[in-house]
Design a protein around this motif. Structure first.
Motif, PDB file in Angstrom:
ATOM      1  N   SER A  48      -9.525 -18.775  24.110  1.00  0.00           N
ATOM      2  CA  SER A  48      -8.459 -19.747  23.864  1.00  0.00           C
ATOM      3  C   SER A  48      -8.956 -20.919  23.031  1.00  0.00           C
ATOM      4  N   TRP A 116     -15.505 -13.160  27.350  1.00  0.00           N
ATOM      5  CA  TRP A 116     -14.382 -13.195  26.412  1.00  0.00           C
ATOM      6  C   TRP A 116     -14.246 -11.886  25.657  1.00  0.00           C
ATOM      7  N   SER A 119     -11.381  -9.613  26.528  1.00  0.00           N
ATOM      8  CA  SER A 119     -10.026  -9.917  26.052  1.00  0.00           C
ATOM      9  C   SER A 119      -9.768  -9.384  24.654  1.00  0.00           C
ATOM     10  N   ASP A 121      -9.274  -6.350  22.074  1.00  0.00           N
ATOM     11  CA  ASP A 121      -8.714  -5.010  22.211  1.00  0.00           C
ATOM     12  C   ASP A 121      -9.824  -3.961  22.282  1.00  0.00           C
TER      13      ASP A 121
END
Length: 261
Positions: A48, A116, A119, A121
């Motif tokens: 994020s 991370w 997250s 694909d």
């Protein structure tokens, strides 16, 4: 082998194949610097916190300057997923089984160290030089086993998937977001109690019986590695059985040829 479509520009850059121009000022950045900055942000803040603007700020340029190297956020994630990978383990005389056990564990540990990555694909096949080097080493470890190229690729893909699944489980149970732990799950034992309460024995007879037996109270492997080793051994046992089957088929084929002669 000729391709109908050119490679994406970010892939060309990852492999150092972009054309070199002598015109204009020397670039202030390179792909490695941008990738390193993005990984540092992701490690500290999660995905994020990663944006073209945040990465540009980290390397001291305007966001528009990054677009000379990275065409989009998706491209940035592609180079991050490759750039974070260290060199794969070296065989050092290990058997195929010992090497692939080490190789799979190292992948799992990388995913846990840089959560991370979970997250991004997982269905996107690797295109970068670092991740493909891992793939190459797994295939090389299976040389001499009698497996064909397709079977070797399936083995490497299956073990990669196992590392990904185990890392996702560890990250979500006992190591996941605090709000999830506080609300429902704080570890394997809590997970078992939640399921024992939720499951209807009529609809889920086998799973309900397992959860009500208290089996998850002893499932320390989610933290202490026992479950990971158990699952990995199951996969490696299956690969070993496949190798034995291929060897038996080869012997049978040779015997038939001897009879015909």
């Amino acid at each position: 082998m000729e391709r109908d479509r050119p490679l994406p520009s970010v892939v060309e850059r990852m492999w150092g194949r972009e054309p070199v121009t002598r015109r204009g000022p020397r670039p202030r950045l390179d792909l490695a610097t941008i990738t390193s900055a993005a990984i540092e942000i992701a490690d500290a803040e999660g995905l994020s916190g990663v944006s073209m603007a945040s990465v540009a700020s980290r390397v001291g340029v305007a966001a528009t300057a990054l677009y000379r190297y990275i065409g989009s956020k998706d491209d940035l994630l592609t180079v991050m997923a490759d750039g974070v990978a260290p060199p794969p383990p070296e065989p050092e005389g290990r058997s195929w089984r010992d090497y692939l056990a080490l190789w799979t564990r190292a992948q799992r540990d990388l995913l846990l160290e840089h959560a991370w990555l979970l997250s991004i694909d997982p269905l996107v096949p690797p295109l970068g030089p670092r991740r493909l080097l891992w793939f190459d080493r797994a295939l090389a470890a299976l040389d001499g086993t009698g497996l064909d190229h397709g079977e070797k690729i399936h083995v490497a893909s299956t073990l990669t998937g196992y590392a990904l699944t185990d890392a996702a489980l560890l990250n979500g149970v006992g190591g996941g977001p605090p709000q999830m732990e506080d609300a429902v799950i704080g570890g394997a034992a809590d997970y078992g109690e939640v399921l024992a309460e939720l499951l209807d024995p009529a609809a889920y007879p086998a799973l309900s019986a397992a959860m009500r037996s208290g089996v998850m109270r002893g499932a320390k492997g989610w933290v202490e590695d026992e479950d990971f080793v158990f699952g990995l051994d199951l996969l490696l046992d299956g690969i070993e059985a496949l190798i034995r089957r291929r060897a038996a088929e080869e012997r049978s084929s040779c015997d038939e040829e001897d009879v015909l002669e």
